[in-house]
Design an enzyme around this catalytic site. Structure first.
Site, short mmCIF file in Angstrom:
data_model
loop_
_atom_site.label_atom_id
_atom_site.label_comp_id
_atom_site.label_asym_id
_atom_site.label_seq_id
_atom_site.Cartn_x
_atom_site.Cartn_y
_atom_site.Cartn_z
CD1 TRP A 41 -4.13 -3.75 0.17
CD2 TRP A 41 -6.29 -3.78 0.52
NE1 TRP A 41 -4.33 -3.16 1.54
CE2 TRP A 41 -5.89 -3.39 1.79
CE3 TRP A 41 -7.74 -4.06 0.46
CZ2 TRP A 41 -6.50 -3.35 2.90
CZ3 TRP A 41 -8.41 -3.71 1.53
CH2 TRP A 41 -7.81 -3.42 2.76
CG HIS A 42 -9.03 -7.83 -0.06
ND1 HIS A 42 -9.74 -7.03 -0.91
CD2 HIS A 42 -9.56 -7.39 1.26
CE1 HIS A 42 -10.62 -6.13 -0.27
NE2 HIS A 42 -10.40 -6.60 1.17
N GLY A 43 -4.99 -9.91 -1.44
CA GLY A 43 -4.22 -11.13 -1.67
C GLY A 43 -4.09 -11.56 -2.89
CG MET A 62 -10.73 -3.04 -3.28
SD MET A 62 -12.45 -2.39 -3.19
CE MET A 62 -12.15 -0.63 -3.46
#
Length: 382
Positions: A318-320, A315
Protein backbone atom coordinates in the site's frame (compact mmCIF):
# COMPACT_ATOMS: atom_id res chain seq x y z
CA UNK A 1 -2.97 22.99 -1.47
CA UNK A 2 -2.19 20.17 0.96
CA UNK A 3 -4.46 20.21 4.04
CA UNK A 4 -2.83 21.45 7.28
CA UNK A 5 0.44 22.22 5.50
CA UNK A 6 0.36 26.03 5.68
CA UNK A 7 -0.91 28.80 7.93
CA UNK A 8 -2.86 30.14 4.93
CA UNK A 9 -4.94 26.94 5.02
CA UNK A 10 -5.59 27.34 8.75
CA UNK A 11 -6.71 30.97 8.33
CA UNK A 12 -9.30 29.99 5.68
CA UNK A 13 -10.38 27.00 7.75
CA UNK A 14 -10.71 29.13 10.90
CA UNK A 15 -13.00 31.61 9.13
CA UNK A 16 -15.14 28.81 7.67
CA UNK A 17 -15.50 27.13 11.07
CA UNK A 18 -16.86 30.22 12.86
CA UNK A 19 -20.52 29.71 11.80
CA UNK A 20 -20.24 26.00 12.75
CA UNK A 21 -19.00 26.96 16.22
CA UNK A 22 -21.81 29.51 16.65
CA UNK A 23 -24.41 26.94 15.56
CA UNK A 24 -22.82 24.34 17.85
CA UNK A 25 -23.34 26.61 20.85
CA UNK A 26 -26.98 27.04 19.79
CA UNK A 27 -27.38 23.23 19.56
CA UNK A 28 -27.99 23.44 15.82
CA UNK A 29 -26.36 22.07 12.68
CA UNK A 30 -26.80 23.30 9.10
CA UNK A 31 -26.14 20.57 6.56
CA UNK A 32 -26.28 23.19 3.81
CA UNK A 33 -23.42 25.11 5.41
CA UNK A 34 -21.56 21.85 6.14
CA UNK A 35 -21.77 20.97 2.44
CA UNK A 36 -20.64 24.49 1.50
CA UNK A 37 -17.53 24.22 3.75
CA UNK A 38 -16.69 20.80 2.32
CA UNK A 39 -16.98 22.10 -1.26
CA UNK A 40 -14.74 25.11 -0.52
CA UNK A 41 -12.03 23.06 1.21
CA UNK A 42 -12.06 20.29 -1.39
CA UNK A 43 -11.81 22.88 -4.17
CA UNK A 44 -8.88 24.54 -2.40
CA UNK A 45 -7.13 21.19 -2.08
CA UNK A 46 -7.71 19.93 -5.61
CA UNK A 47 -8.18 22.99 -7.85
CA UNK A 48 -4.43 23.52 -8.31
CA UNK A 49 -4.22 20.23 -10.23
CA UNK A 50 -7.13 19.82 -12.60
CA UNK A 51 -6.21 16.16 -13.24
CA UNK A 52 -6.60 15.39 -9.55
CA UNK A 53 -9.94 17.18 -9.40
CA UNK A 54 -11.28 15.27 -12.42
CA UNK A 55 -9.91 11.99 -11.00
CA UNK A 56 -11.65 12.66 -7.68
CA UNK A 57 -15.01 13.37 -9.37
CA UNK A 58 -14.77 10.27 -11.61
CA UNK A 59 -13.62 8.16 -8.65
CA UNK A 60 -16.55 9.25 -6.46
CA UNK A 61 -19.03 8.63 -9.28
CA UNK A 62 -17.53 5.13 -9.79
CA UNK A 63 -17.65 4.22 -6.09
CA UNK A 64 -21.17 5.57 -5.55
CA UNK A 65 -22.39 3.59 -8.56
CA UNK A 66 -20.73 0.39 -7.31
CA UNK A 67 -21.79 0.62 -3.67
CA UNK A 68 -25.35 1.74 -4.37
CA UNK A 69 -25.79 -1.10 -6.85
CA UNK A 70 -24.42 -3.57 -4.28
CA UNK A 71 -26.77 -2.25 -1.57
CA UNK A 72 -29.69 -2.86 -3.92
CA UNK A 73 -28.37 -6.30 -4.98
CA UNK A 74 -27.69 -7.41 -1.39
CA UNK A 75 -31.35 -6.94 -0.43
CA UNK A 76 -32.23 -9.81 -2.76
CA UNK A 77 -29.12 -11.99 -3.10
CA UNK A 78 -25.75 -12.70 -1.49
CA UNK A 79 -23.54 -14.49 -4.00
CA UNK A 80 -19.86 -14.61 -2.98
CA UNK A 81 -18.52 -14.03 -6.49
CA UNK A 82 -20.54 -10.79 -6.76
CA UNK A 83 -19.10 -9.58 -3.44
CA UNK A 84 -15.54 -10.34 -4.56
CA UNK A 85 -16.14 -8.72 -7.95
CA UNK A 86 -17.56 -5.51 -6.42
CA UNK A 87 -14.69 -5.36 -3.90
CA UNK A 88 -12.15 -5.88 -6.67
CA UNK A 89 -13.71 -3.18 -8.84
CA UNK A 90 -13.65 -0.73 -5.93
CA UNK A 91 -9.91 -1.35 -5.49
CA UNK A 92 -9.04 -0.99 -9.20
CA UNK A 93 -8.41 2.82 -9.07
CA UNK A 94 -6.04 2.45 -6.10
CA UNK A 95 -4.29 -0.50 -7.73
CA UNK A 96 -3.75 1.52 -10.93
CA UNK A 97 -2.40 4.41 -8.87
CA UNK A 98 0.21 2.12 -7.33
CA UNK A 99 1.14 0.08 -10.42
CA UNK A 100 1.30 2.76 -13.14
CA UNK A 101 4.44 4.48 -11.77
CA UNK A 102 6.25 1.12 -11.78
CA UNK A 103 5.92 1.05 -15.59
CA UNK A 104 6.71 4.79 -15.79
CA UNK A 105 3.21 5.51 -17.10
CA UNK A 106 1.77 8.89 -16.17
CA UNK A 107 -0.74 8.40 -13.39
CA UNK A 108 -3.95 10.19 -14.31
CA UNK A 109 -6.05 8.04 -11.98
CA UNK A 110 -4.68 8.98 -8.57
CA UNK A 111 -5.36 11.95 -6.35
CA UNK A 112 -4.54 12.99 -2.80
CA UNK A 113 -6.33 10.67 -0.36
CA UNK A 114 -7.35 7.92 -2.79
CA UNK A 115 -6.07 5.26 -0.38
CA UNK A 116 -8.21 6.43 2.52
CA UNK A 117 -11.31 6.77 0.36
CA UNK A 118 -10.75 3.22 -0.91
CA UNK A 119 -10.39 1.88 2.64
CA UNK A 120 -13.71 3.51 3.52
CA UNK A 121 -15.42 2.11 0.42
CA UNK A 122 -14.17 -1.45 0.93
CA UNK A 123 -15.27 -1.21 4.56
CA UNK A 124 -18.80 -0.28 3.46
CA UNK A 125 -18.95 -3.12 0.91
CA UNK A 126 -17.86 -5.69 3.52
CA UNK A 127 -20.32 -4.33 6.07
CA UNK A 128 -23.11 -4.56 3.47
CA UNK A 129 -22.06 -8.15 2.69
CA UNK A 130 -22.12 -9.02 6.42
CA UNK A 131 -25.55 -7.44 6.87
CA UNK A 132 -24.14 -4.93 9.35
CA UNK A 133 -25.06 -2.15 6.93
CA UNK A 134 -28.51 -2.72 5.46
CA UNK A 135 -29.28 0.72 4.04
CA UNK A 136 -27.05 3.42 2.65
CA UNK A 137 -28.19 6.53 0.82
CA UNK A 138 -26.04 8.41 -1.70
CA UNK A 139 -26.09 11.40 0.67
CA UNK A 140 -24.74 9.28 3.56
CA UNK A 141 -22.07 7.69 1.37
CA UNK A 142 -20.87 11.06 0.07
CA UNK A 143 -20.85 12.58 3.57
CA UNK A 144 -18.69 9.71 4.83
CA UNK A 145 -16.28 9.58 1.89
CA UNK A 146 -15.82 13.34 1.44
CA UNK A 147 -15.56 14.35 5.10
CA UNK A 148 -12.74 16.82 4.46
CA UNK A 149 -10.86 16.84 7.82
CA UNK A 150 -9.69 13.26 7.25
CA UNK A 151 -9.70 13.00 3.46
CA UNK A 152 -5.95 13.32 2.85
CA UNK A 153 -4.39 11.08 5.49
CA UNK A 154 -7.07 9.74 7.83
CA UNK A 155 -7.71 8.65 10.53
CA UNK A 156 -9.99 6.03 8.94
CA UNK A 157 -13.37 6.25 10.60
CA UNK A 158 -16.06 3.53 10.61
CA UNK A 159 -19.32 4.32 8.84
CA UNK A 160 -21.71 3.36 11.65
CA UNK A 161 -19.76 5.40 14.20
CA UNK A 162 -19.54 8.36 11.83
CA UNK A 163 -23.27 8.22 11.02
CA UNK A 164 -24.17 8.14 14.70
CA UNK A 165 -22.26 11.40 15.24
CA UNK A 166 -23.80 12.96 12.12
CA UNK A 167 -27.30 12.05 13.30
CA UNK A 168 -26.69 13.43 16.79
CA UNK A 169 -26.56 17.13 17.57
CA UNK A 170 -24.47 17.67 20.73
CA UNK A 171 -25.97 19.64 23.60
CA UNK A 172 -24.41 23.01 24.40
CA UNK A 173 -22.30 21.48 27.17
CA UNK A 174 -21.23 18.54 25.00
CA UNK A 175 -20.26 20.88 22.17
CA UNK A 176 -18.30 23.13 24.52
CA UNK A 177 -16.22 20.09 25.55
CA UNK A 178 -15.78 19.02 21.91
CA UNK A 179 -14.64 22.53 20.98
CA UNK A 180 -12.19 22.62 23.89
CA UNK A 181 -10.76 19.20 22.99
CA UNK A 182 -10.66 20.09 19.30
CA UNK A 183 -8.69 23.31 19.85
CA UNK A 184 -6.29 21.46 22.18
CA UNK A 185 -5.66 18.82 19.54
CA UNK A 186 -5.01 21.48 16.89
CA UNK A 187 -2.42 23.16 19.13
CA UNK A 188 -0.91 19.72 19.81
CA UNK A 189 -0.69 19.29 16.04
CA UNK A 190 1.19 22.61 15.74
CA UNK A 191 3.62 21.48 18.43
CA UNK A 192 4.21 18.08 16.82
CA UNK A 193 4.39 19.03 13.14
CA UNK A 194 5.59 22.61 12.96
CA UNK A 195 7.98 22.62 15.92
CA UNK A 196 9.26 19.16 16.91
CA UNK A 197 9.11 17.42 13.50
CA UNK A 198 10.45 20.53 11.78
CA UNK A 199 13.39 20.81 14.20
CA UNK A 200 14.27 17.11 13.88
CA UNK A 201 14.24 17.38 10.10
CA UNK A 202 16.12 20.68 9.84
CA UNK A 203 18.62 20.27 12.66
CA UNK A 204 19.36 16.54 12.40
CA UNK A 205 18.15 14.74 9.27
CA UNK A 206 19.15 17.43 6.76
CA UNK A 207 22.61 18.06 8.25
CA UNK A 208 25.60 17.08 6.05
CA UNK A 209 26.81 14.56 8.64
CA UNK A 210 23.52 12.60 8.64
CA UNK A 211 23.20 12.89 4.87
CA UNK A 212 26.59 11.23 4.57
CA UNK A 213 25.94 7.48 4.39
CA UNK A 214 28.48 6.32 6.99
CA UNK A 215 27.48 3.55 9.45
CA UNK A 216 27.25 6.09 12.30
CA UNK A 217 25.19 8.49 10.17
CA UNK A 218 22.80 5.67 9.23
CA UNK A 219 22.55 4.70 12.89
CA UNK A 220 21.63 8.23 14.01
CA UNK A 221 19.36 8.71 11.01
CA UNK A 222 17.37 5.63 12.05
CA UNK A 223 16.30 7.22 15.36
CA UNK A 224 15.89 10.74 14.01
CA UNK A 225 13.75 9.53 11.09
CA UNK A 226 11.59 7.36 13.38
CA UNK A 227 10.88 10.31 15.67
CA UNK A 228 10.29 12.60 12.68
CA UNK A 229 7.76 10.17 11.18
CA UNK A 230 5.84 10.02 14.44
CA UNK A 231 5.69 13.74 15.17
CA UNK A 232 4.93 14.69 11.55
CA UNK A 233 2.13 12.15 11.06
CA UNK A 234 0.76 12.44 14.59
CA UNK A 235 0.64 16.20 13.98
CA UNK A 236 -1.44 15.71 10.83
CA UNK A 237 -3.74 13.32 12.70
CA UNK A 238 -4.14 15.77 15.58
CA UNK A 239 -5.21 18.50 13.11
CA UNK A 240 -7.73 16.17 11.44
CA UNK A 241 -9.17 14.98 14.76
CA UNK A 242 -9.27 18.50 16.19
CA UNK A 243 -11.16 19.93 13.21
CA UNK A 244 -13.52 16.92 13.28
CA UNK A 245 -14.32 17.58 16.94
CA UNK A 246 -15.10 21.23 16.17
CA UNK A 247 -17.50 19.96 13.49
CA UNK A 248 -19.15 17.66 16.05
CA UNK A 249 -17.61 14.42 14.79
CA UNK A 250 -15.48 12.38 17.20
CA UNK A 251 -13.02 10.97 14.68
CA UNK A 252 -11.02 8.13 16.34
CA UNK A 253 -7.48 8.59 17.62
CA UNK A 254 -4.58 7.43 15.48
CA UNK A 255 -1.64 7.31 17.93
CA UNK A 256 -1.29 6.36 21.58
CA UNK A 257 2.32 6.74 22.78
CA UNK A 258 3.64 4.08 20.36
CA UNK A 259 7.27 4.34 21.50
CA UNK A 260 6.48 2.95 24.96
CA UNK A 261 5.07 -0.27 23.48
CA UNK A 262 6.06 -3.42 25.36
CA UNK A 263 6.02 -5.65 22.28
CA UNK A 264 5.31 -5.49 18.57
CA UNK A 265 1.60 -6.35 18.98
CA UNK A 266 1.30 -3.56 21.52
CA UNK A 267 3.02 -1.25 19.02
CA UNK A 268 0.45 -1.95 16.30
CA UNK A 269 -2.30 -1.24 18.83
CA UNK A 270 -0.76 2.22 19.33
CA UNK A 271 0.71 3.23 15.92
CA UNK A 272 -1.56 4.49 13.11
CA UNK A 273 -4.34 2.67 14.91
CA UNK A 274 -7.16 3.38 12.48
CA UNK A 275 -5.12 1.80 9.66
CA UNK A 276 -3.81 -1.18 11.64
CA UNK A 277 -7.30 -1.91 13.02
CA UNK A 278 -8.72 -1.65 9.50
CA UNK A 279 -6.22 -4.22 8.20
CA UNK A 280 -6.83 -6.40 11.26
CA UNK A 281 -10.62 -6.41 10.85
CA UNK A 282 -10.96 -6.43 7.06
CA UNK A 283 -7.89 -8.43 5.96
CA UNK A 284 -6.46 -10.58 8.77
CA UNK A 285 -9.75 -11.58 10.44
CA UNK A 286 -11.47 -12.18 7.10
CA UNK A 287 -8.58 -14.35 5.89
CA UNK A 288 -8.46 -16.41 9.11
CA UNK A 289 -12.25 -16.88 9.06
CA UNK A 290 -12.18 -17.91 5.38
CA UNK A 291 -9.32 -20.41 5.84
CA UNK A 292 -10.88 -21.85 9.00
CA UNK A 293 -14.22 -22.43 7.27
CA UNK A 294 -12.61 -23.97 4.18
CA UNK A 295 -10.37 -26.24 6.34
CA UNK A 296 -7.65 -26.29 3.68
CA UNK A 297 -5.11 -26.00 6.51
CA UNK A 298 -5.94 -27.43 9.93
CA UNK A 299 -3.15 -25.86 12.00
CA UNK A 300 -4.62 -22.64 13.38
CA UNK A 301 -1.19 -21.16 14.02
CA UNK A 302 -0.18 -21.70 10.39
CA UNK A 303 -3.39 -19.94 9.30
CA UNK A 304 -2.72 -17.09 11.70
CA UNK A 305 0.87 -16.66 10.48
CA UNK A 306 -0.26 -16.72 6.84
CA UNK A 307 -2.76 -14.03 7.79
CA UNK A 308 0.00 -11.89 9.30
CA UNK A 309 2.14 -12.27 6.17
CA UNK A 310 -0.82 -11.28 3.99
CA UNK A 311 -1.70 -8.32 6.23
CA UNK A 312 1.78 -6.83 6.40
CA UNK A 313 2.64 -7.60 2.77
CA UNK A 314 -0.48 -5.67 1.69
CA UNK A 315 0.37 -2.90 4.14
CA UNK A 316 3.85 -2.67 2.63
CA UNK A 317 2.51 -2.68 -0.94
CA UNK A 318 0.00 0.00 0.00
CA UNK A 319 2.89 2.35 0.67
CA UNK A 320 4.36 1.58 -2.76
CA UNK A 321 5.67 -1.16 -5.02
CA UNK A 322 9.33 -0.42 -4.20
CA UNK A 323 11.46 -3.12 -2.58
CA UNK A 324 11.94 -1.27 0.71
CA UNK A 325 8.19 -1.02 1.31
CA UNK A 326 7.74 -4.75 0.66
CA UNK A 327 10.73 -5.53 2.92
CA UNK A 328 9.23 -3.28 5.62
CA UNK A 329 5.95 -5.22 5.51
CA UNK A 330 7.63 -8.62 5.61
CA UNK A 331 9.94 -7.48 8.41
CA UNK A 332 6.95 -6.61 10.60
CA UNK A 333 5.27 -9.92 9.69
CA UNK A 334 8.37 -11.75 10.92
CA UNK A 335 8.47 -9.63 14.09
CA UNK A 336 4.87 -10.31 15.01
CA UNK A 337 5.08 -14.03 14.21
CA UNK A 338 8.29 -14.32 16.24
CA UNK A 339 6.65 -12.54 19.16
CA UNK A 340 3.57 -14.75 18.94
CA UNK A 341 5.81 -17.85 19.12
CA UNK A 342 7.77 -16.33 22.00
CA UNK A 343 4.55 -15.51 23.86
CA UNK A 344 3.20 -19.03 23.49
CA UNK A 345 6.44 -20.62 24.70
CA UNK A 346 6.61 -18.18 27.61
CA UNK A 347 3.13 -19.21 28.73
CA UNK A 348 4.38 -22.77 28.75
CA UNK A 349 7.82 -22.35 30.37
CA UNK A 350 7.50 -18.97 32.21
CA UNK A 351 11.05 -17.84 31.36
CA UNK A 352 10.14 -14.13 30.86
CA UNK A 353 8.38 -13.08 34.03
CA UNK A 354 6.43 -9.82 34.13
CA UNK A 355 7.98 -7.23 36.42
CA UNK A 356 9.23 -3.66 36.29
CA UNK A 357 12.67 -4.60 34.93
CA UNK A 358 11.37 -6.88 32.15
CA UNK A 359 8.83 -4.22 31.18
CA UNK A 360 11.63 -1.66 30.74
CA UNK A 361 13.75 -4.14 28.76
CA UNK A 362 10.73 -5.02 26.59
CA UNK A 363 10.10 -1.35 25.79
CA UNK A 364 13.77 -0.81 24.85
CA UNK A 365 13.87 -3.91 22.61
CA UNK A 366 10.58 -3.00 20.91
CA UNK A 367 11.68 0.60 20.36
CA UNK A 368 14.88 -0.47 18.61
CA UNK A 369 13.12 -3.14 16.54
CA UNK A 370 10.53 -0.58 15.42
CA UNK A 371 13.18 2.04 14.59
CA UNK A 372 15.05 -0.49 12.45
CA UNK A 373 11.77 -1.13 10.63
CA UNK A 374 11.49 2.59 9.88
CA UNK A 375 15.06 2.57 8.57
CA UNK A 376 13.98 -0.14 6.11
CA UNK A 377 10.85 1.89 5.31
CA UNK A 378 12.94 4.99 4.56
CA UNK A 379 14.67 3.23 1.65
CA UNK A 380 18.09 4.19 2.96
CA UNK A 381 19.21 0.55 3.18
CA UNK A 382 18.34 -0.40 -0.43
Amino acid sequence: MIPYSSFYFFIILGVLLIPIIVLGYKEKRSMIYYSFVHCIILLLVFISDIHQLISLVVYIFWQVLLVQWYVSYRKEKNESYVFYLVTLLSIVPLFLTKILPVFEIKNLVGFLGISYLTFKTVQMIIDIRDGVLKTLTVKEQLAFLLFFPTISSGPIDRFKRFKKDMDTIPTKEEYRLLLYQGINKIFLGFLYKFIIAYMINERIIQTPFIQDHTPLANFLYMYAYSLYLFFDFAGYSAFAIGVSYIMGIKTPENFNLPFISKNIKDFWNRWHMSLSFWFRDYVYMRFVLFMTKKKWIKNRYAISYMGYFLLFLLMGLWHGMELHYIAYGLYHALLIISFDYFERKNKQFKFWKKNKMTNIISIIITFHAVCFGFLIFSGRLF
